[in-house]
Design a protein around this motif. Structure first.
Motif, PDB file in Angstrom:
ATOM      1  N   PHE A  13      10.746   1.440  -1.102  1.00 51.97           N
ATOM      2  CA  PHE A  13      10.452   1.465  -2.539  1.00 51.97           C
ATOM      3  C   PHE A  13      11.484   0.667  -3.323  1.00 51.97           C
ATOM      4  O   PHE A  13      11.126  -0.177  -4.139  1.00 51.97           O
ATOM      5  N   SER A  14      12.749   0.917  -3.064  1.00 48.30           N
ATOM      6  CA  SER A  14      13.790   0.219  -3.840  1.00 48.30           C
ATOM      7  C   SER A  14      13.836  -1.271  -3.507  1.00 48.30           C
ATOM      8  O   SER A  14      14.070  -2.092  -4.395  1.00 48.30           O
ATOM      9  N   GLN A  15      13.604  -1.638  -2.246  1.00 47.60           N
ATOM     10  CA  GLN A  15      13.590  -3.062  -1.883  1.00 47.60           C
ATOM     11  C   GLN A  15      12.439  -3.798  -2.566  1.00 47.60           C
ATOM     12  O   GLN A  15      12.598  -4.926  -3.028  1.00 47.60           O
ATOM     13  N   GLU A  16      11.284  -3.148  -2.632  1.00 49.95           N
ATOM     14  CA  GLU A  16      10.096  -3.816  -3.160  1.00 49.95           C
ATOM     15  C   GLU A  16       9.988  -3.763  -4.681  1.00 49.95           C
ATOM     16  O   GLU A  16       9.417  -4.664  -5.282  1.00 49.95           O
ATOM     17  N   THR A  17      10.513  -2.703  -5.306  1.00 49.57           N
ATOM     18  CA  THR A  17      10.348  -2.557  -6.755  1.00 49.57           C
ATOM     19  C   THR A  17      11.615  -2.827  -7.547  1.00 49.57           C
ATOM     20  O   THR A  17      11.554  -3.035  -8.750  1.00 49.57           O
ATOM     21  N   GLY A  18      12.759  -2.775  -6.890  1.00 47.49           N
ATOM     22  CA  GLY A  18      14.016  -2.972  -7.586  1.00 47.49           C
ATOM     23  C   GLY A  18      14.505  -1.734  -8.322  1.00 47.49           C
ATOM     24  O   GLY A  18      15.431  -1.815  -9.121  1.00 47.49           O
ATOM     25  N   MET A  19      13.863  -0.600  -8.071  1.00 51.43           N
ATOM     26  CA  MET A  19      14.329   0.662  -8.669  1.00 51.43           C
ATOM     27  C   MET A  19      14.188   1.771  -7.636  1.00 51.43           C
ATOM     28  O   MET A  19      13.408   1.647  -6.703  1.00 51.43           O
ATOM     29  N   THR A  20      14.955   2.812  -7.811  1.00 54.62           N
ATOM     30  CA  THR A  20      14.891   3.933  -6.866  1.00 54.62           C
ATOM     31  C   THR A  20      13.688   4.812  -7.195  1.00 54.62           C
ATOM     32  O   THR A  20      13.175   4.802  -8.325  1.00 54.62           O
ATOM     33  N   ILE A  21      13.278   5.593  -6.217  1.00 50.84           N
ATOM     34  CA  ILE A  21      12.199   6.554  -6.444  1.00 50.84           C
ATOM     35  C   ILE A  21      12.613   7.542  -7.528  1.00 50.84           C
ATOM     36  O   ILE A  21      11.816   7.882  -8.403  1.00 50.84           O
ATOM     37  N   GLU A  22      13.851   8.000  -7.467  1.00 55.33           N
ATOM     38  CA  GLU A  22      14.315   8.975  -8.461  1.00 55.33           C
ATOM     39  C   GLU A  22      14.256   8.400  -9.872  1.00 55.33           C
ATOM     40  O   GLU A  22      13.873   9.095 -10.817  1.00 55.33           O
ATOM     41  N   HIS A  23      14.626   7.131 -10.037  1.00 55.71           N
ATOM     42  CA  HIS A  23      14.558   6.503 -11.358  1.00 55.71           C
ATOM     43  C   HIS A  23      13.095   6.408 -11.819  1.00 55.71           C
ATOM     44  O   HIS A  23      12.790   6.633 -13.001  1.00 55.71           O
ATOM     45  N   TYR A  24      12.210   6.099 -10.901  1.00 55.17           N
ATOM     46  CA  TYR A  24      10.779   6.027 -11.210  1.00 55.17           C
ATOM     47  C   TYR A  24      10.272   7.404 -11.653  1.00 55.17           C
ATOM     48  O   TYR A  24       9.519   7.513 -12.627  1.00 55.17           O
ATOM     49  N   ILE A  25      10.700   8.454 -10.959  1.00 53.52           N
ATOM     50  CA  ILE A  25      10.312   9.822 -11.329  1.00 53.52           C
ATOM     51  C   ILE A  25      10.844  10.171 -12.712  1.00 53.52           C
ATOM     52  O   ILE A  25      10.116  10.717 -13.552  1.00 53.52           O
ATOM     53  N   ILE A  26      12.097   9.842 -12.964  1.00 57.78           N
ATOM     54  CA  ILE A  26      12.705  10.131 -14.272  1.00 57.78           C
ATOM     55  C   ILE A  26      11.915   9.443 -15.386  1.00 57.78           C
ATOM     56  O   ILE A  26      11.605  10.056 -16.420  1.00 57.78           O
ATOM     57  N   ASN A  27      11.578   8.178 -15.195  1.00 57.51           N
ATOM     58  CA  ASN A  27      10.798   7.456 -16.204  1.00 57.51           C
ATOM     59  C   ASN A  27       9.469   8.154 -16.480  1.00 57.51           C
ATOM     60  O   ASN A  27       9.047   8.276 -17.634  1.00 57.51           O
ATOM     61  N   HIS A  28       8.815   8.613 -15.426  1.00 62.70           N
ATOM     62  CA  HIS A  28       7.533   9.298 -15.608  1.00 62.70           C
ATOM     63  C   HIS A  28       7.708  10.674 -16.242  1.00 62.70           C
ATOM     64  O   HIS A  28       6.880  11.094 -17.062  1.00 62.70           O
ATOM     65  N   LYS A  29       8.781  11.360 -15.872  1.00 64.92           N
ATOM     66  CA  LYS A  29       9.022  12.660 -16.491  1.00 64.92           C
ATOM     67  C   LYS A  29       9.273  12.502 -17.989  1.00 64.92           C
ATOM     68  O   LYS A  29       8.775  13.289 -18.798  1.00 64.92           O
ATOM     69  N   ILE A  30      10.003  11.473 -18.378  1.00 63.64           N
ATOM     70  CA  ILE A  30      10.262  11.241 -19.795  1.00 63.64           C
ATOM     71  C   ILE A  30       8.966  10.893 -20.535  1.00 63.64           C
ATOM     72  O   ILE A  30       8.734  11.352 -21.658  1.00 63.64           O
TER      73      ILE A  30
ATOM     74  N   MET B 177       0.831  -1.204   0.000  1.00 63.44           N
ATOM     75  CA  MET B 177       0.000   0.000   0.000  1.00 63.44           C
ATOM     76  C   MET B 177       0.865   1.253   0.000  1.00 63.44           C
ATOM     77  O   MET B 177       0.551   2.233  -0.678  1.00 63.44           O
ATOM     78  N   LEU B 178       1.966   1.221   0.728  1.00 59.87           N
ATOM     79  CA  LEU B 178       2.876   2.363   0.763  1.00 59.87           C
ATOM     80  C   LEU B 178       3.504   2.592  -0.613  1.00 59.87           C
ATOM     81  O   LEU B 178       3.596   3.731  -1.081  1.00 59.87           O
ATOM     82  N   ILE B 179       3.897   1.521  -1.276  1.00 58.73           N
ATOM     83  CA  ILE B 179       4.461   1.616  -2.628  1.00 58.73           C
ATOM     84  C   ILE B 179       3.438   2.240  -3.572  1.00 58.73           C
ATOM     85  O   ILE B 179       3.764   3.121  -4.372  1.00 58.73           O
ATOM     86  N   GLU B 180       2.195   1.805  -3.487  1.00 58.57           N
ATOM     87  CA  GLU B 180       1.140   2.366  -4.336  1.00 58.57           C
ATOM     88  C   GLU B 180       0.929   3.844  -4.055  1.00 58.57           C
ATOM     89  O   GLU B 180       0.725   4.634  -4.977  1.00 58.57           O
ATOM     90  N   ARG B 181       0.983   4.230  -2.779  1.00 59.33           N
ATOM     91  CA  ARG B 181       0.845   5.655  -2.432  1.00 59.33           C
ATOM     92  C   ARG B 181       1.994   6.468  -3.024  1.00 59.33           C
ATOM     93  O   ARG B 181       1.790   7.571  -3.529  1.00 59.33           O
ATOM     94  N   ILE B 182       3.208   5.926  -2.961  1.00 57.35           N
ATOM     95  CA  ILE B 182       4.363   6.620  -3.544  1.00 57.35           C
ATOM     96  C   ILE B 182       4.172   6.754  -5.055  1.00 57.35           C
ATOM     97  O   ILE B 182       4.335   7.849  -5.611  1.00 57.35           O
TER      98      ILE B 182
END
Length: 172
Positions: A97-114, A54-59
């Motif tokens: 986030f990184s433990q559960e998804t295998g990627m950092t929050i910043e990388h996730y943000i970058i992907n969405h920004k692109i 649930m926390l991952i989904e909120r992030i």
């Protein structure tokens, strides 16, 4: 709307419904839980009770909202924005986030920004300078470098390409 309708059909009382969250008045019985889970699966939705999930989904929802559904990205650091919105320490959020998804929050943000850059390029209403300002890039060069690094294409090639290589938000 789907979640609200299903909750009402089952007779479950709720306090609040937001994107990806429902605040229940009472704890559902096992039968009510099973009915809700089955109903949501029919619509391609998943019922989560695991606190980390649930926390991952909120992030993720906070980032998607920040990048895709605001006029202009906040001028504060992403870490401060996310921490404030979710009301948790950013270091804790980043670790989970990184433990559960295998990627950092910043990388996730970058992907969405692109993905947002791709969308804005295809709308053809803003130039790269305006897009870089809108998405808080320090310069057009920074946006261009990051775009090429993530997509393998230059922004100008993407603009003129005869194909649409955007990715659905849930798959970013």
């Amino acid at each position: 709307m789907i979640v609200k309708n299903e909750l009402e059909l089952i007779g479950l009382k709720y306090e609040n419904i937001a994107l990806g969250e429902v605040e229940m008045r009472d704890i559902p019985t096992k039968d009510e839980y099973r009915l809700l889970k089955t109903a949501l699966i029919r619509f391609g939705l998943e019922l989560m009770v695991d606190k980390k999930a649930m926390l991952i989904e909120r992030i993720k929802n906070t980032i998607i909202d920040m990048v895709h559904y605001t006029e202009e990205l906040p001028k504060v650091k992403n870490s401060n924005y996310i921490s404030e919105k979710i009301e948790h320490d950013y270091t804790y959020l980043a670790n989970v986030f990184s433990q559960e998804t295998g990627m950092t929050i910043e990388h996730y943000i970058i992907n969405h920004k692109i993905e947002r850059v791709k969308e804005l390029i295809l709308y053809d209403e803003l130039n790269l300078t305006e897009i870089s300002y809108l998405l808080n890039y320090s310069s057009v060069a920074h946006l261009s470098r990051q775009f090429k690094q993530v997509t393998g294409l230059t922004a100008s090639f993407f603009r003129n390409a005869p194909f649409d290589s955007r990715i659905a938000l849930e798959n970013v």
